[in-house]
Design a protein around this motif. Structure first.
Motif, PDB file in Angstrom:
ATOM      1  N   LEU A  11       0.825  -1.216   0.000  1.00  0.00           N
ATOM      2  CA  LEU A  11       0.000   0.000   0.000  1.00  0.00           C
ATOM      3  C   LEU A  11       0.857   1.263   0.000  1.00  0.00           C
ATOM      4  N   ARG A  12       1.963   1.220   0.744  1.00  0.00           N
ATOM      5  CA  ARG A  12       2.886   2.356   0.790  1.00  0.00           C
ATOM      6  C   ARG A  12       2.169   3.656   1.149  1.00  0.00           C
ATOM      7  N   HIS A  13       1.414   3.598   2.201  1.00  0.00           N
ATOM      8  CA  HIS A  13       0.698   4.758   2.734  1.00  0.00           C
ATOM      9  C   HIS A  13      -0.403   5.271   1.810  1.00  0.00           C
ATOM     10  N   ARG A  14      -0.816   4.468   0.841  1.00  0.00           N
ATOM     11  CA  ARG A  14      -1.929   4.846  -0.024  1.00  0.00           C
ATOM     12  C   ARG A  14      -3.229   4.264   0.503  1.00  0.00           C
ATOM     13  N   CYS A  15      -4.314   4.862   0.075  1.00  0.00           N
ATOM     14  CA  CYS A  15      -5.628   4.288   0.385  1.00  0.00           C
ATOM     15  C   CYS A  15      -5.864   3.103  -0.554  1.00  0.00           C
ATOM     16  N   PRO A  16      -6.514   2.053  -0.116  1.00  0.00           N
ATOM     17  CA  PRO A  16      -6.781   0.901  -0.982  1.00  0.00           C
ATOM     18  C   PRO A  16      -7.474   1.294  -2.288  1.00  0.00           C
ATOM     19  N   SER A  17      -8.330   2.300  -2.237  1.00  0.00           N
ATOM     20  CA  SER A  17      -9.063   2.706  -3.438  1.00  0.00           C
ATOM     21  C   SER A  17      -8.165   3.341  -4.504  1.00  0.00           C
ATOM     22  N   GLU A  18      -6.939   3.718  -4.120  1.00  0.00           N
ATOM     23  CA  GLU A  18      -6.009   4.326  -5.070  1.00  0.00           C
ATOM     24  C   GLU A  18      -5.185   3.294  -5.832  1.00  0.00           C
ATOM     25  N   VAL A  19      -5.257   2.056  -5.384  1.00  0.00           N
ATOM     26  CA  VAL A  19      -4.412   1.009  -5.955  1.00  0.00           C
ATOM     27  C   VAL A  19      -5.111   0.359  -7.148  1.00  0.00           C
ATOM     28  N   GLN A  20      -4.377   0.266  -8.276  1.00  0.00           N
ATOM     29  CA  GLN A  20      -4.905  -0.389  -9.474  1.00  0.00           C
ATOM     30  C   GLN A  20      -4.236  -1.739  -9.737  1.00  0.00           C
ATOM     31  N   GLU A  21      -3.026  -1.902  -9.263  1.00  0.00           N
ATOM     32  CA  GLU A  21      -2.316  -3.165  -9.424  1.00  0.00           C
ATOM     33  C   GLU A  21      -1.737  -3.586  -8.082  1.00  0.00           C
TER      34      GLU A  21
END
Length: 253
Positions: A11-21
């Motif tokens: 995730l690297r401090h991202r929100c799950p909804s921002e992840v595409q891969e």
């Protein structure tokens, strides 16, 4: 590393909804089940779980935008109904290296209308007689099975690949570009050296020209001196003759 921890790291401090891969290859699934992935990954388009020790996909969440699912080199043998229920837009499914033995275990995939590519390499089901014909008959929406279409034409990696070929192509292009740059630099250096050599030749020519000019000047000076000597010699002769005549007149006196 267990799957939950790996998800957190990816995730690297991202929100799950921002992840595409999301690539979770070679992590360890506790109890052989999917964990750490939730419906919060609402924009996920690619999920890779290669060699994760999975025996079931029952815990995969509903992911409406997921298009590619990599499940190769696990121990899954059944339970594909959940994929048809929760991954309605799936187009690519890789089940290579799993435990599927019968065509019937793949029947749930009929409910995936967008499925275009299915891989079953190294599954026992591929040893069945008329395996390819049976799969294409069971899943008429398929375009490619194990990388080949119904006419045994190989898939177009640009349109049907998983992105790996594109990455390799970019690396090759980058290397070729760097090689071209190096060749251009070598050409420039070679041209500079040639220019230096030409400049050196010109300088040598100028020096030699100056020396030759000096030699010519010296020769001209010598010739002029000789001419002067020749011009003065009759005068000296006449003077000597007059001196002799004067001496004779003195003797007569």
């Amino acid at each position: 590393m267990d799957m939950k921890m790996r998800v957190s790291l990816e995730l690297r401090h991202r929100c799950p909804s921002e992840v595409q891969e999301l690539v979770l290859d070679n992590c360890r699934a506790t109890g052989g089940k999917i964990e750490g992935i939730t419906e919060e990954f609402s924009n996920l388009e690619l999920l890779s779980l290669i060699n994760a020790g999975l025996t079931s996909v029952a815990d995969i969440p509903k992911l409406d935008k997921l298009k590619k699912l990599e499940l190769s080199d696990n121990r899954i043998s059944s339970g594909l109904e959940v994929l048809a229920e929760r991954l309605v837009n799936l187009t690519h499914l890789n089940l290579s290296g799993n435990k599927f033995k019968d065509i019937s275990t793949l029947e749930p995939l009929k409910k995936l209308p967008q499925l275009k590519s299915l891989d079953l390499f190294n599954c026992e089901v591929t040893n069945l007689a008329d395996y390819r014909e049976s799969i294409f008959k069971l899943l008429p929406q398929l375009t490619y099975l194990d990388g080949y279409d119904v006419d045994d034409c190989e898939s177009d990696s640009d349109g049907e690949g998983d992105g790996v070929d594109d990455v390799e192509a970019e690396v090759i292009e980058s290397e070729e570009y760097e090689e071209e740059e190096e060749e251009d630099e070598e050409d420039v250096l070679s041209e500079d050296e040639d220019d230096d050599d030409d400049s050196g030749d010109d300088e040598d020519g100028e020096v030699n020209g100056a020396v030759d000019s000096e030699d010519d000047d010296e020769d001209e000076d010598e010739e002029e001196e000789e001419e002067d000597d020749e011009d003065s010699s009759p005068v000296k002769g006449e003077k000597r003759k007059r001196d002799l005549e004067d001496e004779d007149e003195d003797d007569d006196d």
